[in-house]
Design a protein around this motif. Sequence first.
Motif, PDB file in Angstrom:
ATOM      1  N   TYR A 193      38.486  50.286   8.707  1.00  0.00           N
ATOM      2  CA  TYR A 193      37.179  49.892   9.244  1.00  0.00           C
ATOM      3  C   TYR A 193      36.615  48.771   8.388  1.00  0.00           C
TER       4      TYR A 193
ATOM      5  N   TRP B 104      36.044  58.815  13.932  1.00  0.00           N
ATOM      6  CA  TRP B 104      36.692  57.589  13.440  1.00  0.00           C
ATOM      7  C   TRP B 104      38.174  57.637  13.791  1.00  0.00           C
TER       8      TRP B 104
ATOM      9  N   ALA C  88      31.712  53.088  13.040  1.00  0.00           N
ATOM     10  CA  ALA C  88      33.153  53.273  12.840  1.00  0.00           C
ATOM     11  C   ALA C  88      33.753  54.201  13.895  1.00  0.00           C
TER      12      ALA C  88
END
Length: 191
Positions: free
Chosen positions: A138, A118, A106
Amino acid sequence: MPITINGNGTVTGISAGGLPSGSLTLAASDMPTGSVIQVVEHKLTTQHTTASGDQWHYSTLTGAITTQFANSKVLVDQCLNISGQGTGQFTISGKLYRNDAEITDANSTVTSSRPNSWWSVGSQGWDNYDRYNVCATYLDTPGSAATFTYKIYVRDYRDNGELNINRGSYDSDNDNCPVGKSTLTLTEIRG
């Protein structure tokens, strides 16, 4: 009477010339690839301040989903209401965890000495009233039919300061300090 497609695959409300009510069902296992199997929303409405330090801190935004199929995907949608502490924080980053393990796929790619995450947000000097509603998505492939718990971890990379969830840095019991809400929505998609 309206026609209703229920979450369990049944259809109700068909009459006069149509199929009898309740006669049409579609099992989740018969749904084609890409179909939404279930949606689970988790809300965080309380306020929280993380500890300071040069490590990742649990934001208290968490959610669980029990997938029905081994090849299912889970679409993770996060909206986190967050602020820095005082005027020293410049960069806040977040990471996604599944069952207490970081989902490294991610994250962004590490560039030179810059860390990955992320998502990342920040500004040149926080104001007492600044805050962000950080949304990130994600598509995860957990790999089995089981219960998966997703958690969001946060960090102040520059100053290792405290971070506030669902409130601003300046926190007083008056109308100048509204509180926020964070959500984590998990959608199982048929693989």
